[in-house]
Design a protein around this motif. Structure first.
Motif, PDB file in Angstrom:
ATOM      1  N   THR A 236       0.825  -0.680  -0.194  1.00 34.37           N
ATOM      2  CA  THR A 236       0.239   0.026  -0.199  1.00 34.37           C
ATOM      3  C   THR A 236       1.068   1.041   0.101  1.00 34.37           C
ATOM      4  OG1 THR A 236      -1.732   0.827   1.151  1.00 34.37           O
ATOM      5  CG2 THR A 236      -0.024   0.044   2.603  1.00 34.37           C
ATOM      6  N   TYR A 237       0.103   2.043  -0.562  1.00 31.04           N
ATOM      7  CA  TYR A 237       1.133   3.785  -0.273  1.00 31.04           C
ATOM      8  C   TYR A 237       0.507   5.215  -0.445  1.00 31.04           C
ATOM      9  CZ  TYR A 237      -0.211   4.459  -5.406  1.00 31.04           C
ATOM     10  OH  TYR A 237      -0.980   4.572  -6.674  1.00 31.04           O
ATOM     11  N   ASN A 238       0.599   5.742  -0.019  1.00 30.70           N
ATOM     12  CA  ASN A 238       0.369   6.739   0.425  1.00 30.70           C
ATOM     13  C   ASN A 238       1.143   8.351   0.128  1.00 30.70           C
ATOM     14  OD1 ASN A 238      -1.810   8.477   2.424  1.00 30.70           O
ATOM     15  ND2 ASN A 238      -2.179   8.699  -0.108  1.00 30.70           N
ATOM     16  N   THR A 239       1.551   9.211  -1.378  1.00 29.90           N
ATOM     17  CA  THR A 239       1.942  10.389  -2.119  1.00 29.90           C
ATOM     18  C   THR A 239       0.609  11.103  -1.815  1.00 29.90           C
ATOM     19  OG1 THR A 239       3.024   8.901  -2.170  1.00 29.90           O
ATOM     20  CG2 THR A 239       3.620  11.403  -3.402  1.00 29.90           C
ATOM     21  N   TYR A 240       1.540  12.653  -0.908  1.00 28.59           N
ATOM     22  CA  TYR A 240       1.463  13.763  -1.532  1.00 28.59           C
ATOM     23  C   TYR A 240       2.129  14.731  -2.588  1.00 28.59           C
ATOM     24  CZ  TYR A 240      -2.509  12.302   1.920  1.00 28.59           C
ATOM     25  OH  TYR A 240      -3.360  11.922   2.298  1.00 28.59           O
ATOM     26  N   THR A 241       1.788  15.756  -2.895  1.00 32.30           N
ATOM     27  CA  THR A 241       2.243  16.409  -3.452  1.00 32.30           C
ATOM     28  C   THR A 241       1.899  18.060  -3.819  1.00 32.30           C
ATOM     29  OG1 THR A 241       2.808  15.087  -5.643  1.00 32.30           O
ATOM     30  CG2 THR A 241       3.415  16.912  -6.269  1.00 32.30           C
ATOM     31  N   LEU A 242       2.777  19.038  -3.116  1.00 30.98           N
ATOM     32  CA  LEU A 242       2.505  20.399  -3.554  1.00 30.98           C
ATOM     33  C   LEU A 242       3.620  21.251  -3.866  1.00 30.98           C
ATOM     34  CD1 LEU A 242       1.333  22.685  -2.137  1.00 30.98           C
ATOM     35  CD2 LEU A 242       3.004  22.823  -0.804  1.00 30.98           C
ATOM     36  N   SER A 243       2.134  22.076  -5.083  1.00 29.83           N
ATOM     37  CA  SER A 243       2.993  22.473  -6.492  1.00 29.83           C
ATOM     38  C   SER A 243       2.565  24.121  -5.966  1.00 29.83           C
ATOM     39  CB  SER A 243       2.993  22.417  -7.196  1.00 29.83           C
ATOM     40  OG  SER A 243       2.519  21.206  -7.349  1.00 29.83           O
ATOM     41  N   THR A 244       3.653  24.959  -6.226  1.00 29.54           N
ATOM     42  CA  THR A 244       3.708  26.469  -6.337  1.00 29.54           C
ATOM     43  C   THR A 244       4.568  27.221  -7.373  1.00 29.54           C
ATOM     44  OG1 THR A 244       5.530  26.621  -4.749  1.00 29.54           O
ATOM     45  CG2 THR A 244       3.626  26.580  -4.363  1.00 29.54           C
ATOM     46  N   LYS A 245       4.686  28.342  -7.503  1.00 31.72           N
ATOM     47  CA  LYS A 245       5.238  28.772  -8.631  1.00 31.72           C
ATOM     48  C   LYS A 245       6.765  28.461  -9.041  1.00 31.72           C
ATOM     49  CE  LYS A 245       2.461  33.419  -8.808  1.00 31.72           C
ATOM     50  NZ  LYS A 245       2.103  34.388  -9.457  1.00 31.72           N
ATOM     51  N   LYS A 246       7.438  27.878  -7.803  1.00 35.81           N
ATOM     52  CA  LYS A 246       8.881  27.960  -7.690  1.00 35.81           C
ATOM     53  C   LYS A 246       8.773  26.670  -7.476  1.00 35.81           C
ATOM     54  CE  LYS A 246      10.483  32.788  -7.973  1.00 35.81           C
ATOM     55  NZ  LYS A 246      11.242  33.474  -7.154  1.00 35.81           N
ATOM     56  N   TRP A 247       8.381  26.294  -5.899  1.00 37.60           N
ATOM     57  CA  TRP A 247       8.493  24.621  -5.261  1.00 37.60           C
ATOM     58  C   TRP A 247       7.462  23.475  -5.333  1.00 37.60           C
ATOM     59  CZ3 TRP A 247      12.572  24.748  -2.529  1.00 37.60           C
ATOM     60  CH2 TRP A 247      13.224  26.019  -1.756  1.00 37.60           C
ATOM     61  N   ASP A 248       8.185  22.679  -5.360  1.00 44.80           N
ATOM     62  CA  ASP A 248       7.455  21.482  -5.535  1.00 44.80           C
ATOM     63  C   ASP A 248       7.804  20.670  -4.921  1.00 44.80           C
ATOM     64  OD1 ASP A 248       5.804  21.810  -8.141  1.00 44.80           O
ATOM     65  OD2 ASP A 248       7.208  21.482  -9.287  1.00 44.80           O
ATOM     66  N   VAL A 249       6.638  20.083  -3.565  1.00 43.64           N
ATOM     67  CA  VAL A 249       7.571  19.692  -2.847  1.00 43.64           C
ATOM     68  C   VAL A 249       6.471  17.746  -2.454  1.00 43.64           C
ATOM     69  CG1 VAL A 249       7.421  19.144   0.151  1.00 43.64           C
ATOM     70  CG2 VAL A 249       7.702  21.230  -1.455  1.00 43.64           C
ATOM     71  N   LYS A 250       7.204  16.837  -2.087  1.00 42.11           N
ATOM     72  CA  LYS A 250       6.180  15.145  -2.595  1.00 42.11           C
ATOM     73  C   LYS A 250       6.645  14.658  -1.687  1.00 42.11           C
ATOM     74  CE  LYS A 250       5.212  11.378  -5.919  1.00 42.11           C
ATOM     75  NZ  LYS A 250       5.045  11.458  -7.417  1.00 42.11           N
ATOM     76  N   ALA A 251       5.745  14.142  -1.088  1.00 42.13           N
ATOM     77  CA  ALA A 251       6.216  13.107   0.446  1.00 42.13           C
ATOM     78  C   ALA A 251       5.603  11.826  -0.046  1.00 42.13           C
ATOM     79  CB  ALA A 251       6.403  13.937   1.658  1.00 42.13           C
ATOM     80  N   GLY A 252       5.497  10.486   1.172  1.00 43.26           N
ATOM     81  CA  GLY A 252       4.455   9.668   1.113  1.00 43.26           C
ATOM     82  C   GLY A 252       4.918   8.702   1.417  1.00 43.26           C
ATOM     83  N   VAL A 253       4.486   7.754   1.926  1.00 39.61           N
ATOM     84  CA  VAL A 253       5.347   5.809   2.614  1.00 39.61           C
ATOM     85  C   VAL A 253       4.673   4.646   1.510  1.00 39.61           C
ATOM     86  CG1 VAL A 253       3.340   6.044   4.280  1.00 39.61           C
ATOM     87  CG2 VAL A 253       5.843   4.907   4.764  1.00 39.61           C
ATOM     88  N   ARG A 254       5.466   4.040   1.491  1.00 35.23           N
ATOM     89  CA  ARG A 254       5.316   3.250   0.860  1.00 35.23           C
ATOM     90  C   ARG A 254       5.009   1.265   1.879  1.00 35.23           C
ATOM     91  NH1 ARG A 254       4.966   0.413  -4.519  1.00 35.23           N
ATOM     92  NH2 ARG A 254       5.279  -1.679  -4.695  1.00 35.23           N
ATOM     93  N   VAL A 255       4.021   0.531   2.243  1.00 28.26           N
ATOM     94  CA  VAL A 255       4.651  -0.246   3.308  1.00 28.26           C
ATOM     95  C   VAL A 255       4.544  -1.708   2.270  1.00 28.26           C
ATOM     96  CG1 VAL A 255       3.830  -1.206   5.119  1.00 28.26           C
ATOM     97  CG2 VAL A 255       3.463   1.020   4.666  1.00 28.26           C
ATOM     98  N   GLU A 256       5.091  -2.841   3.059  1.00 33.29           N
ATOM     99  CA  GLU A 256       5.579  -4.004   1.835  1.00 33.29           C
ATOM    100  C   GLU A 256       5.186  -5.045   2.689  1.00 33.29           C
ATOM    101  OE1 GLU A 256       8.020  -5.162  -1.100  1.00 33.29           O
ATOM    102  OE2 GLU A 256       6.696  -3.852  -2.212  1.00 33.29           O
ATOM    103  N   GLN A 257       4.311  -5.925   2.524  1.00 29.72           N
ATOM    104  CA  GLN A 257       4.763  -7.016   2.989  1.00 29.72           C
ATOM    105  C   GLN A 257       4.663  -8.689   2.635  1.00 29.72           C
ATOM    106  OE1 GLN A 257       3.589  -7.779   7.621  1.00 29.72           O
ATOM    107  NE2 GLN A 257       5.059  -9.503   6.366  1.00 29.72           N
ATOM    108  N   THR A 258       5.406  -9.008   2.950  1.00 35.73           N
ATOM    109  CA  THR A 258       6.128  -9.930   1.827  1.00 35.73           C
ATOM    110  C   THR A 258       6.011 -12.148   2.520  1.00 35.73           C
ATOM    111  OG1 THR A 258       7.717  -8.912   0.821  1.00 35.73           O
ATOM    112  CG2 THR A 258       7.484 -10.615   1.028  1.00 35.73           C
ATOM    113  N   PHE A 259       5.787 -12.445   1.761  1.00 42.59           N
ATOM    114  CA  PHE A 259       5.553 -13.669   2.849  1.00 42.59           C
ATOM    115  C   PHE A 259       5.838 -14.432   1.921  1.00 42.59           C
ATOM    116  CE2 PHE A 259       1.768 -11.748   4.895  1.00 42.59           C
ATOM    117  CZ  PHE A 259       1.803 -12.301   6.325  1.00 42.59           C
ATOM    118  N   MET A 260       6.952 -15.617   2.333  1.00 36.76           N
ATOM    119  CA  MET A 260       7.447 -16.256   1.961  1.00 36.76           C
ATOM    120  C   MET A 260       7.196 -17.995   2.241  1.00 36.76           C
ATOM    121  SD  MET A 260      10.970 -14.565   0.258  1.00 36.76           S
ATOM    122  CE  MET A 260      11.795 -15.956  -0.756  1.00 36.76           C
TER     123      MET A 260
END
Length: 288
Positions: A236-260
């Motif tokens: 599962t993942y969730n990402t947010y992006t903030l954009s202005t005239k001069k700045w782009d800020v992107k932050a998020g998180v990804r969670v991964e569960q693996t069973f083998m």
């Protein structure tokens, strides 16, 4: 050879391609003679022959259906296969002026088959109020496999004690993947979120048999084995992006569960493992 076709009616689009091949393989023959002198002179004579062949074919298609400007359905399907075979022999005779020192007739055969298939479907829904807001459902299935059979026998032997053998290996891989993605845009920032599941299976059957000259049959060997492997991945993942005239800020998180899990039949080995990964991300850009 490759052929393609296409059809477009405005709301429905279909394209496809396919091909087949049979590469030419050379037929080889060889002969060798060797004399050795000294106190024990000997004469070696060998002759051999090798033939091989291969053929393959593939087919693929893509379909898109746009019911209206808000709903888009796409699908794809691909399949391929190939066959190969080879046969050869070697006749060897080592002798001196009095007798035959060593003699054998080697015969080998190998056959191979391979196949693969993948199919996928995507359904995209666009928001009526904002064309940048998208909800997408995806599913994909893929599989491939191969069979390898090789055998080697020695007959008419004199002072040669390699009985020959046969190996067989069957391998299969399967994967299911399902995913849901959502994109929502606001005035100055956007949000992306999604979930994905992957289910993989690997199997292998390996057998080894040795040739018994007295009976003319292949007998099973204890080294034969069977392997099963499974892997389940949930993301599962969730990402947010903030954009202005001069700045782009992107932050998020990804969670991964693996069973083998994995199992070998020969030694009753069973392995079970699981992993949890949390992967935060951050990106800052400034326009100069």
């Amino acid at each position: 050879d490759r052929d393609t076709f296409g059809l477009n009616t405005g709301t429905l689009g279909i394209s496809g391609f396919g091909g087949a091949g049979k590469p030419a393989a050379p037929h080889t023959e060889n002969a060798r003679q060797r004399h050795s002198g000294g106190e024990s002179p000997a004469y070696l004579e060998q002759e051999g022959d090798r033939r091989s062949g291969r053929k393959s074919a593939y087919l693929g298609t893509e379909i898109s259906f746009e019911a209206d400007s808000l709903h888009l359905l796409t699908a794809q399907f691909n399949i391929s296969g190939d066959n190969s075979d080879g046969r050869g022999y070697l006749l060897s005779d080592l002798s001196n002026s009095h007798t035959t020192l060593q003699h054998f007739y080697l015969n080998n055969n190998d056959e191979g088959k391979g196949n693969s298939m993948d199919a996928g479907i995507n359904y995209q829904i666009t928001s009526r109020k904002n064309k940048n807001n998208l909800l997408t459902f995806s599913y994909r299935y893929a599989t491939n496999g191969k069979d390898q059979d090789y055998q080697q026998t020695f007959t008419d032997t004199i002072n040669y004690y390699n009985p020959g053998y046969r190996q067989y290996d069957n391998e299969t891989f399967r994967e299911h993947a399902a995913q849901v993605d959502y994109v929502h845009s606001f005035k100055k920032f956007s949000m992306e979120a999604g979930v994905k599941g992957i289910w993989r299976t690997n199997t292998s059957d390996y057998s080894y048999e040795y040739y018994q000259p007295s009976s003319g049959k292949f007998e099973p060997d204890p080294s034969s084995n069977h392997f099963n492997g499974y892997q389940d991945v949930s993301t599962t993942y969730n990402t947010y992006t903030l954009s202005t005239k001069k700045w782009d800020v992107k932050a998020g998180v990804r969670v991964e569960q693996t069973f083998m899990s994995a199992a070998l039949q020969s030694d009753s080995m069973h392995v079970h493992k699981q992993f949890l990964n949390v992967l935060p991300s951050r990106l800052i850009n400034r326009e100069v």
